[in-house]
Motif scaffolding. Structure first.
Motif, PDB file in Angstrom:
ATOM      1  N   TYR A  71      34.134-122.881 -29.392  1.00 54.35           N
ATOM      2  CA  TYR A  71      34.068-124.226 -29.992  1.00 54.35           C
ATOM      3  C   TYR A  71      34.984-124.306 -31.206  1.00 54.35           C
ATOM      4  O   TYR A  71      35.759-125.258 -31.357  1.00 54.35           O
ATOM      5  CB  TYR A  71      32.626-124.519 -30.383  1.00 54.35           C
ATOM      6  CG  TYR A  71      32.383-125.936 -30.882  1.00 54.35           C
ATOM      7  CD1 TYR A  71      32.226-126.986 -29.986  1.00 54.35           C
ATOM      8  CD2 TYR A  71      32.325-126.217 -32.242  1.00 54.35           C
ATOM      9  CE1 TYR A  71      32.003-128.280 -30.429  1.00 54.35           C
ATOM     10  CE2 TYR A  71      32.104-127.508 -32.700  1.00 54.35           C
ATOM     11  CZ  TYR A  71      31.945-128.537 -31.787  1.00 54.35           C
ATOM     12  OH  TYR A  71      31.722-129.819 -32.243  1.00 54.35           O
TER      13      TYR A  71
ATOM     14  N   HIS B 212      33.686-123.691 -24.281  1.00 49.06           N
ATOM     15  CA  HIS B 212      33.554-124.795 -25.247  1.00 49.06           C
ATOM     16  C   HIS B 212      32.809-125.972 -24.648  1.00 49.06           C
ATOM     17  O   HIS B 212      31.785-126.417 -25.183  1.00 49.06           O
ATOM     18  CB  HIS B 212      34.945-125.231 -25.705  1.00 49.06           C
ATOM     19  CG  HIS B 212      34.961-126.547 -26.438  1.00 49.06           C
ATOM     20  ND1 HIS B 212      35.095-127.762 -25.772  1.00 49.06           N
ATOM     21  CD2 HIS B 212      34.845-126.862 -27.748  1.00 49.06           C
ATOM     22  CE1 HIS B 212      35.061-128.752 -26.656  1.00 49.06           C
ATOM     23  NE2 HIS B 212      34.916-128.240 -27.861  1.00 49.06           N
TER      24      HIS B 212
ATOM     25  N   CYS C 295      29.122-127.269 -25.838  1.00 52.12           N
ATOM     26  CA  CYS C 295      28.924-128.729 -25.913  1.00 52.12           C
ATOM     27  C   CYS C 295      27.763-129.181 -25.029  1.00 52.12           C
ATOM     28  O   CYS C 295      26.859-129.891 -25.486  1.00 52.12           O
ATOM     29  CB  CYS C 295      30.204-129.454 -25.508  1.00 52.12           C
ATOM     30  SG  CYS C 295      31.528-129.319 -26.725  1.00 52.12           S
TER      31      CYS C 295
END
Length: 931
Positions: free
Chosen positions: A171, A114, A119
């Motif tokens: 995510y 994630h 990100c």
């Protein structure tokens, strides 16, 4: 995961034994939800401890938000050392519960995919407008350092499209996990009274998950705030999951940004990808219509926490570090910079500009040093490896060419420099230079300004691509890609005198010192409530019984013959256009250039003269705008007329036949600074609201008077200032300017589109709020002013001329010269002709408003008999001159302020100065010409 199971057990307990409903007096609840909890968690001697971090989201001592709301924080933690056992998790939960925090412990592989995957390798570069195709070929996509890559292999990309699916699933999973924890903390009965504030791109799907049917948070008011830029729609469309991210953000009630550029890109993406329209709402807000709701798009900013900085400045390590840096670098001026070692921070461009400075300005080689601290957080390892290697090569080249003393370069592991080290560097340095290519809001420039309050002010050089550039009005603005211009600005910053440094410093002190996170939260929540009010009002209006109220459209069933309607419209339009064109043509023909010879002949032939001069742009020459100079710095504030003009004014005032007044919209301080030494000149400031007659020989100090215009100005301020503060908070670069009889809102430095939009809504709101007061609104380029309805520069012109006519023994006025350069001076021109028309009319003697003396008493009006007894002079010379050829009520024009200066010198000396009046500013030549 363990934390989810724990929360579910609590939820079951709540269902079996529901608590009593909260009392009505209970404060509303606000949950701050961020990926990283703003805490520092460490284990000391076998015991876990937690403290609040420097983050603007952290709880502050004495916080009004904490006092007014039941505040709670939710997010992940990164404890030191890492947690491996469930007992440690429970211990950390316990100590954070005492701080009103709920930690979330993610599975390490999920967190890796994630945060370090989706990100940092997908969203972060895309949101900073990096094309994914460029990313896949530039070596910036990789983040894995466990391959033992050689130096040659480091330059290749590790981008792998196949990993996106796994990252995207991680995510979504993390956002879902946050949703579960938040819902378990919010009782469904408490939902409508709960504010959920979600921070940054790590959690962009969370508003959607929290709004699902059946969720306890469905009715909670939600704010999603993005702290990094939002990309153009062209870049955003490259994201396979872009539409899902937009939908997630649009489930919030407010979507917040730090800059209008970012908001504009979001609005464009919503329109082009999802087909959503947006509209302007009451109060200057923007709303996006989504699923039958109006989502508010807001812009607002937050500064530093003054109490935290004050406490840190008292640490001995700050002063010790400051003195160490000064001793190390001797008498050299210090340019400093602290930034993360990634390409988008523009460090290499900064070094290239510094290298060019040393080359083009050899005098600085022994006088300046650049202190550069490069942070290496490890969040984008490939980018950081390439960037730091490039920086080291440039530093080595500069030091080989100019010596090791010109650069102090160090790399620091981590994402921040400790506060005491930063403050020591700020206090020791003369210039802070930031050259990011893309950047969200950076608080370190504000920290720099605040740390300089008790010492010599420094100068900030800010990239025009940074969000902070549109907030700080005193910063010097650069385009980092324009190396030559950046070098020029660096030289300007290093050479700047103390007076200009202080002026730039004071432009930003108010915002920096008085905009902590408490005020920011309050402003965003106010916008949220305003949006609800506006939506409610719009809904009621749309269901009203009279859809045609206020409309010029005929009601159904009433028809106008089509041909008649078209013919009548065309005839009226032709009449208007024909008359307007005729008047414009005649005005243009009669609007002639001032003939200095005729002016001088009329001056010499007359015995009672009145000379009225505007100040800024008329007798003070305007500075040429620099390419990157901030716009509100332009103009004339603080400047003086050239020495030849000052001398001409002094000589004109000594002639007993003359009465000379300078009428300005500026403050009395600035005008007195420029013209105070001229003893017998009349001064009027604040557009004539406050004035001082020419001093007599016996007078030791000026006597100021004001017009009583029938307005309680203190009451106007009480009503207007809260409205203005609201618009200032959401408009980067705007500020409020108070004078004796005006309140101005300047938006010179705002984004032009956003500033104009806010100004138009501001006027509408002020008109509604101030309808009980006799005021009007003046909208000039870049500023909205509230002034008394009766106030204009023509008042002082008529009073001066009428008082002369009322004075027994004074000959009638037979010469009047009036110069002005902008729209506020038009009333001076018309007032000259109005006075001529009323000469000999006894009724005109009592038209001036009452005048209030400094002690609060009313001035005794002069008897009107003398005004009617004096003959109307023949001939009577009136020269009204606009500075610049443009539509005007003046009878003639001069090309620029240079010609005004030449004309004044001509009147007293009989000839033009050789080569004309030199455009000096009065700073270089301060000889006393008044003795």
């Amino acid at each position: 995961m363990d934390c989810t199971d724990d929360v579910k057990i609590d939820l079951q307990n709540v269902v079996l034994a529901p608590p009593p409903p909260p009392p009505k007096t209970l404060a509303p609840r606000i949950l701050f939800i961020c990926f990283h909890l703003p805490v520092v968690v460490v284990k000391v001697q076998g015991k876990w401890q937690a403290t609040w971090s420097e983050s603007l989201l952290a709880s502050k001592e004495g916080s009004n938000i904490v006092a007014s709301y039941r505040a709670h924080w939710i997010g992940t933690v990164t404890p030191h050392p890492p947690i491996l056992k469930e007992d440690d998790r429970q211990a950390v939960r316990a100590i954070l519960a005492e701080m009103n925090c709920t930690p979330i412990f993610l599975n390490p592989s999920t967190r890796q995919a994630h945060y370090y995957g989706f990100c940092k390798q997908v969203l972060w570069p895309a949101f900073h407008n990096i094309d994914l195709l460029d990313l896949s070929t530039s070596g910036g996509g990789g983040n894995h350092s466990n391959h033992g890559a050689s130096a040659n292999k480091e330059a290749t990309s590790e981008w792998d499209q196949s990993r996106l699916d796994h990252w995207w699933q991680a995510y979504r999973q993390v956002n879902q996990e946050f949703s579960t924890v938040v819902q378990d903390l919010v009782d469904s009965r408490d939902g409508p009274q709960t504010y959920l504030w979600i921070h940054d791109y790590h959690l962009s799907l969370l508003p959607m998950y929290l709004s699902r049917e059946g969720a306890s948070t469905k009715l909670s008011r939600k704010v999603f705030f993005l702290h990094i830029p939002f990309p153009t729609s062209q870049i955003f469309r490259e994201l396979e999951c872009g539409e899902d991210i937009l939908q997630g953000m649009l489930h919030a009630d407010v979507v917040g940004f730090h800059a209008f550029d970012h908001a504009r890109h979001f609005l464009n993406a919503s329109k082009r990808i999802m087909g959503l329209n947006y509209e302007s709402l009451v109060g200057g807000l923007i709303g996006v219509n989504y699923m039958g709701r109006t989502v508010l798009v807001s812009m607002s900013n937050v500064s530093i926490e003054p109490k935290m900085i004050d406490a840190a400045l008292k640490l001995p390590s700050v002063e010790e570090g400051c003195q160490l840096l000064k001793r190390t670098h001797g008498d050299r001026s210090i340019i400093c910079g602290v930034e993360i070692g990634q390409r988008l921070n523009g460090s290499s461009l900064k070094l290239l500009a510094f290298e060019r400075l040393l080359q083009d300005y050899p005098s600085w080689q022994q006088k300046v040093v650049m202190i550069l601290r490069i942070l290496v957080p490890g969040s984008r390892k490939r980018d950081e490896q390439i960037t730091t290697r490039e920086l080291r090569l440039i530093v080595q080249r500069i030091q080989e060419k100019y010596g090791p003393a010109v650069i102090d370069y160090k790399e620091v592991a981590g994402s921040t420099l400790p506060m005491d080290q930063r403050l020591a560097l700020w206090k020791a340095s003369d210039v802070l230079m930031l050259t990011p290519i893309r950047e969200g809001l950076n608080h370190w420039p504000m920290e720099y300004i605040y740390s300089k309050q008790d010492s010599a002010p420094g100068v900030i050089i800010a990239s025009e691509f940074s969000a902070v550039c549109s907030i700080l009005n005193g910063a010097l603005r650069v385009n980092p890609f324009d190396i030559q211009m950046t070098v020029t600005i660096m030289d300007k910053a290093l050479s700047m005198d103390k007076e200009e440094k202080e002026g730039r410093f004071y432009r930003d002190t108010e915002f920096v010192s008085n905009s902590p996170s408490d005020r920011w939260v309050k402003n965003v929540l106010r916008d949220l409530n305003d949006a609800y009010t506006a939506s409610s009002s719009a809904s009621k209006t749309s269901h009203g019984n009279s859809p045609h109220t206020g409309s010029l459209t005929p009601p159904p069933g009433v028809r106008t013959p089509k041909g008649h309607r078209r013919t009548a419209s065309r005839i009226r339009r032709e009449e208007v256009q024909g008359t307007a064109a005729f008047l414009l043509k005649e005005s243009h023909n009669s609007f002639t250039h001032l003939n200095p010879k005729v002016l001088k002949q009329a001056y010499d032939a007359t015995s009672r003269r009145v000379i009225i001069l505007d100040f800024n742009g008329t007798i003070v020459l305007k500075e040429p705008p620099g390419k990157y100079l901030k716009r509100e710095i332009l103009g004339t504030s603080g400047n003086k007329p050239p020495p030849q003009v000052l001398e001409a004014l002094a000589l004109l005032c000594r002639d007993p036949k003359n009465t000379v007044y300078v009428v300005s919209g500026d403050s009395s301080e600035n005008v007195l600074s420029a013209l105070g030494p001229i003893h017998n000149i009349g001064l009027a400031v604040s557009n004539g609201a406050k004035f001082s007659p020419p001093m007599q020989d016996k007078d030791e100090e000026r006597r100021w008077q004001t017009f009583d215009l029938g307005v309680d100005w203190d009451a106007v301020k009480r009503v207007a200032l809260p409205v203005l503060s609201k618009y200032t908070a959401r408009s980067n670069g705007s500020f409020v300017k108070l004078t004796t009889f005006s309140i101005g809102w300047s938006y010179y430095s705002c984004d032009p589109e956003w500033g104009s939009l806010q100004a138009s809504h501001l006027v509408l709101e002020l008109e509604a709020e101030l309808k009980a007061f006799d005021v009007r609104f003046v909208t000039l380029k870049g500023i909205v002013e509230i002034v008394p309805r009766k106030l204009n520069k023509g008042l002082i012109v008529k009073k001066v001329m009428r008082d002369i006519c009322k004075t027994p023994g004074e000959p009638p006025i037979d010469f009047c010269l009036c110069f002005g350069d902008d729209i506020s001076d038009e009333k001076m021109f018309t007032s000259v002709f109005s006075f001529i028309a009323e000469m000999g009319d006894a009724s005109a003697a009592h038209l001036d408003p009452p005048v209030v003396n400094e002690d609060g008493t009313l001035e005794d009006p002069k008897p009107a008999e003398a005004m009617t007894q004096k003959p109307v002079p023949d001939p009577m010379y009136a020269f009204t001159c606009a500075v610049g050829k443009k539509p005007s009520h003046a009878s003639m024009y001069v090309t620029d302020a240079q010609e005004v200066a030449n004309a004044l010198v001509l009147l007293v000396k009989g000839e033009f100065p050789h080569g004309g009046v030199h455009a000096a500013w009065g700073r270089e030549n301060r000889q006393n010409i008044f003795s």
